[in-house]
Design a protein around this motif. Structure first.
Motif, PDB file in Angstrom:
ATOM      1  N   LEU A 158       0.817  -1.205   0.000  1.00 54.44           N
ATOM      2  CA  LEU A 158       0.000   0.000   0.000  1.00 54.44           C
ATOM      3  C   LEU A 158       0.857   1.264   0.000  1.00 54.44           C
ATOM      4  O   LEU A 158       0.558   2.235  -0.697  1.00 54.44           O
ATOM      5  N   VAL A 159       1.924   1.250   0.776  1.00 49.71           N
ATOM      6  CA  VAL A 159       2.838   2.401   0.863  1.00 49.71           C
ATOM      7  C   VAL A 159       4.257   1.866   0.683  1.00 49.71           C
ATOM      8  O   VAL A 159       5.008   1.715   1.656  1.00 49.71           O
ATOM      9  N   TYR A 205       0.792   6.063   8.470  1.00 50.15           N
ATOM     10  CA  TYR A 205       0.089   5.007   7.731  1.00 50.15           C
ATOM     11  C   TYR A 205      -1.248   4.696   8.393  1.00 50.15           C
ATOM     12  O   TYR A 205      -2.278   4.539   7.711  1.00 50.15           O
ATOM     13  N   LEU A 208      -5.515   1.047  -2.560  1.00 56.60           N
ATOM     14  CA  LEU A 208      -6.350   1.679  -1.540  1.00 56.60           C
ATOM     15  C   LEU A 208      -7.816   1.605  -1.937  1.00 56.60           C
ATOM     16  O   LEU A 208      -8.688   1.314  -1.103  1.00 56.60           O
ATOM     17  N   VAL A 255       1.143   6.813  -1.804  1.00 57.82           N
ATOM     18  CA  VAL A 255       0.292   5.648  -1.619  1.00 57.82           C
ATOM     19  C   VAL A 255      -0.141   5.072  -2.966  1.00 57.82           C
ATOM     20  O   VAL A 255      -0.282   5.794  -3.961  1.00 57.82           O
ATOM     21  N   VAL A 311       3.471   8.127   3.146  1.00 56.73           N
ATOM     22  CA  VAL A 311       2.056   8.038   2.790  1.00 56.73           C
ATOM     23  C   VAL A 311       1.672   8.989   1.656  1.00 56.73           C
ATOM     24  O   VAL A 311       0.577   8.875   1.096  1.00 56.73           O
TER      25      VAL A 311
END
Length: 986
Positions: free
Chosen positions: A568-569, A635, A582, A577, A574
């Motif tokens: 995700l990251v 996060y 997401l 991302v 962040v």
């Protein structure tokens, strides 16, 4: 279930007709057909009222006094005097300690005591002409003392200590003259001691005497080199036993009323593969060890066919007259099983390419099938511990428990007539070729003390309690209960991860196609023509639809899964991302909600293969670096903001308290701060709007003291629990600091300069930050282990906690050797309650691995049934504030071997355990058949004006129907009045 199981076992009995040639060969197939795992589960039951509980010793191992009061030399005195060997010259000095040993026997509460008479102590040169009165008096005194305390003697005439003179003059058992000499010695014993002896053993373990005494040379007299000599010695031993049995039968039985047999040792062997050839090889292995002596004596007076085929001229033959003299010369089957032979004295050549194992129950069944269902007296059984082990002999105690359990199952399930059991041995002593390197006694002997001090071991306390209860009676706490969980109880399943496919499966192609343009029955793309795509919707993801539909079919209310932080990251920042992932997660949780399944989302989950961190953070020392803490908080904020409208339960960290050799206490410190900071972010910025809850999941396997009759290991067990669970629980749920026991223990280790374990200190600010950062207590629990402080096996010893881990060998095991111990869950739930009060508890993960290739995952079904029942006991009986249970795991794709859904060849299938779990969920537990059905309907909304509706319901329904008909009629009239009529010519 128990009745169905017993019926199945009884049906299996018809497969074996006792006494048929090679009837024992059906044993392996029979045990494969028994119901699993019920057959392997612990059996709570008791032995027959007349069952004989015994303990035993052998003269050379324990008596000592090798030249005291006129005793002659034995072959063991001579054998051990050569080279740098330990000896039995003093041993446990039982010769001078009769009063002490009698006291130990009395404390055990046994009904029988097996001991052997030293032939050279009564006849120093082996013949009646060398009679030694002092030696005979010793045994008379011993027998009288036993009778005074109500213990029956079981007397062995020969337990390997042949008078050395007979070996030197005649070559020992290789010479047939020993038959008459042994008969003369036996006649003296019958005449002198027989009025007070009801059980006689002529010879102990003739296989060891012949094969290793006259073949391999491992035991006295240590002869090797002649391939036919062991079989000639065995031949003599068989004829000697038969002669003595006939002697007793003809001259002493009527007056003395005793019974005579021979103690035969055996191992157990399992086929490497289930084939007829391997079964024959296993049968041959047993014939070469046990059948060598058992078949002539119990069946037909002749050797097994396998021995005849393989040995040809090396194997002597019996005449027809000898066969008649030999067969049926036993009054019961005396069995020796355990560490004398098993994995010790069975050469590879005797295994015939198969696998040795430790199944006493299967040996008993095989004997019952092969030898006409004899009454079986187990005259020697047990295991051993290292020579440096003192009174905490956990390994020996749990092996004994296992063997006795198998004996009980043999009686109750297999209909085998086992009449007695002998624990070996009473005291530590000289252990033959292993000298003093192992110990087998129930009582520890300090060989360095002047008086050879005796102390009871844990195994002695265990055996005493077992005899007192006559087995393993079912206790109330071991019985399942009926009842249901509260109406709002959470039922869920858990997964380490979910299947992610971020490309929608439909409405993702802008091209236009024409069907069958070229007559090929296929769509063909129209070049240069595209249409605009609509915005992706959550329903476009086939992988989400499929996963959610499978979850919905489970009838669960909640689903717990972990986000993939590194995916995700990827950079840990962040601001970078992966928006497609997401969006996928957002769709997944929203679709779960639409299916009435509440998502429980874990932010960080580490596995054995992956740290669960983005690569740049791993490269920068991971959790040792406070930058990782800040990255995690950012996060977490991202996840709360983007997913929080659909997520009401958050787990910050999953099982951060699992400590391996690499994880430092500094990492744990930073993990605690990361959790606390994330919790505060949610509490301050999101809770009011989203109304969710946040906590941390702690790994909480139970640890039990290995010795149930001693408090010595309570402290080590508490130490392990504090280091495993209290390490994270106490700062969050307790006083805001690490357990005091941890600090004291590590400080002590550091002061000794043995270790460098630094346990960080919380500042006052950090303490306030961490303490109380929970909305519930989430734990994962899978199994239970036993601990004690003795160092028995270094591979299972934890050096920094100074504890030894050991399983109870009677526990069920999964394919990956995980122990199935349901009551451990109840204990850990009560531990949490005792420490942290009425905190709401969720069992966030509970499961066991099973064979992935089997749809009938019966072990998991058994596991689930019993663990959930223990959770119910904690809730109903103990008052634990248990709010939910999550079965681990969802499927085998994400969690191989643990899934309720199987996964083979890219296809999912429903396992047996899933259907069972669904039934438990639907019933909300285990309701009694006689109790009224649980009413979990919501209280009806109060509506004063609604009473008219309910009382006039029929009239309102009728008037509504008339109104609808009127509207339809008016509509039709208006339609047809405006429609032009069709004109016809006249």
């Amino acid at each position: 279930m128990r009745l169905r199981y017993l019926y199945f076992v009884l049906c299996c009995q018809v497969l074996c007709v006792s006494g048929d040639p090679d009837a024992g060969s059906r044993t392996w197939a029979r045990f494969l057909k028994l119901p699993y795992p019920e057959d392997e589960a612990f059996l709570y039951d008791t032995f027959p009222d007349d069952f004989m509980w015994s303990v035993g010793t052998a003269a050379y191992q324990t008596e000592g006094a090798f030249q005291k009061d006129g005793k002659g030399l034995s072959i063991w005195d001579t054998f051990t005097s050569a080279g740098n060997r330990g000896t039995g010259e003093v041993a446990s000095d039982s010769y001078h300690s009769v009063h002490r040993d009698i006291h130990l026997i009395q404390k055990l509460k046994v009904t029988h005591y097996r001991f052997s008479i030293s032939w050279p102590r009564i006849f120093p040169n082996g013949t009646i002409g060398s009679y030694n009165e002092a030696g005979a008096s010793y045994y008379i005194n011993l027998i009288h003392r036993l009778k005074r305390i109500g213990v029956e003697p079981v007397v062995t005439l020969y337990h390997w200590d042949l008078p050395d003179t007979l070996q030197r003059l005649y070559g020992g058992w290789s010479n047939p003259i020993l038959v008459d000499l042994f008969k003369e010695y036996a006649e003296f014993c019958f005449r002198t001691f027989g009025d007070n002896v009801k059980f006689w053993i002529t010879i102990d373990n003739p296989f060891v005497v012949a094969w290793h005494g006259y073949g391999t040379g491992m035991v006295a007299p240590g002869i090797k080199g002649d391939p036919g000599l062991p079989f000639r010695a065995g031949h003599t031993l068989i004829k000697a036993h038969a002669a003595v049995w006939h002697l007793y039968d003809n001259k002493f039985r009527q007056k003395q009323g005793g019974k005579v047999s021979i103690a035969l040792g055996s191992h157990w062997i399992s086929p490497r593969k289930k084939s007829k050839e391997n079964i024959k090889a296993c049968q041959c292995s047993l014939d070469f060890v046990l059948g060598w002596f058992a078949k002539p004596l119990f069946i037909d007076g002749d050797y097994p066919a396998c021995m005849k085929k393989n040995l040809s001229s090396n194997l002597p033959s019996f005449t027809e007259a000898e066969k008649r003299e030999i067969r049926n010369t036993t009054d019961f089957f005396a069995l020796s099983f355990g560490s004398v032979l098993s994995f010790q004295l069975i050469n590879d050549s005797l295994k015939f390419g198969q696998t040795e194992s430790l199944s006493l129950r299967m040996v008993l069944y095989w004997i019952n099938a092969e030898y006409n269902s004899p009454k079986i007296f187990i005259v020697e059984n047990g295991w051993f511990v290292n020579g440096n082990t003192k009174t905490e002999d956990a390994k020996n105690m749990y092996y004994m428990k296992r063997f006795i359990m198998e004996t009980l199952k043999s009686i109750k399930y297999d209909n085998v007539s086992v009449i007695g059991y002998t624990a070996w041995s009473l005291v530590d002593g000289f252990e033959w070729y292993r000298e003093y390197n192992i110990r087998r006694g129930l009582y520890y002997v300090d060989f360095l003390s002047p008086d050879l001090r005796r102390e009871p071991k844990s195994s002695a306390f265990f055996y005493q309690k077992l005899i007192e209860k006559n087995g393993f009676p079912l206790l109330p706490e071991n019985e399942p209960i009926t009842g249901v969980f509260p109406c709002n109880f959470t039922w869920g399943t858990a997964a380490n991860s979910i299947q992610v496919e971020t490309i929608p499966s439909q409405f993702n192609d802008p091209n236009v196609y024409v069907w069958d343009k070229s007559g090929n029955k296929k769509p063909e793309k129209v070049e240069g023509v595209v249409v605009p795509l609509r915005k992706t919707r959550c329903g476009d993801y086939a992988s989400i639809r499929y996963q959610v539909s499978r979850l919905h079919r489970m009838h669960i209310t909640h689903f717990q899964f972990s986000l993939n932080w590194p995916s995700l990251v990827p950079t840990g920042n962040v601001s970078q991302v992966k928006t497609t992932l997401l969006l996928y997660y957002k769709c997944f949780v929203s679709e779960l909600q639409r299916a009435n399944v509440t998502p429980v989302v874990t932010l960080w989950h580490r596995t054995a293969q992956h740290s669960g961190l983005p690569a740049p953070l791993v490269k920068n020392k991971g959790w040792q670096n406070t930058d990782t803490v800040q990255a995690f908080v950012a996060y977490a904020r991202l996840c709360f903001r983007e997913l929080g409208d659909h997520v009401k339960y958050w787990i910050t960290l999953n099982e951060p308290n699992i400590r391996d050799e690499q994880k430092t206490f500094l990492e744990g410190h930073n993990l605690l701060k990361a959790h606390a900071l994330a919790w505060h972010v949610y509490d301050e910025d999101f809770r009011r709007a989203q109304k969710g809850q946040v906590s941390i999941t702690l790994h909480a396997d139970w640890v039990e003291p290995a010795y149930p009759f001693s408090r010595n290991d309570v402290e080590p067990a508490n130490r392990v629990l504090e280091f495993r669970i209290g390490w994270f629980a106490e700062p969050i749920f307790g006083n805001g600091d690490y357990p005091q026991l941890m600090r004291e223990w590590l400080q002590q280790r550091n002061n000794l300069d043995l270790y460098d374990y630094h346990l960080p200190h919380f500042t006052e600010e950090e303490r306030n930050l961490v303490q109380g950062t929970y909305d519930f207590f989430a734990l994962s629990h899978y199994t239970t282990s036993l601990v004690f402080e003795e160092v028995e096996e270094k591979t299972q010893y934890n050096t920094y906690l100074e504890v030894h881990f050991i399983p109870d060998t009677t526990w069920l095991k999964s394919p990956k050797r995980g122990a199935v111990v349901p009551w451990g869950l109840r204990k850990v739930l009560n531990w949490v309650k005792s420490r942290y009060g009425d905190v709401p508890i969720y069992i966030m993960s509970n499961g066991v691995d099973d064979d992935q290739t089997e749809t009938d995952d019966k072990l998991r079904l058994y596991y689930m049934e019993n663990y959930i029942n223990e959770a119910l006991k904690a809730s109903v009986l103990d008052g634990v504030n248990l709010q939910g249970y999550f079965a681990y795991a969802f499927d085998d794709q994400s969690d191989p071997g643990f899934g309720l859904y199987g996964y083979i060849h890219d296809e999912f299938y429903i396992k047996l355990s899933l259907g069972h779990y669904r039934k438990i969920i639907d019933k909300n537990g285990f309701p009694s058949t006689t109790a009224p059905k649980q009413d979990c309907t919501l209280e009806p909304y109060s509506c004063p004006g609604c009473s008219l509706f309910f009382t006039k319901k029929s009239m309102i329904t009728f008037l509504s129907f008339i109104g609808i008909c009127f509207v339809i009629t008016v509509g039709l009239v208006m339609y047809y009045s405006k429609k032009p009529g069709k004109r016809y010519p006249y």
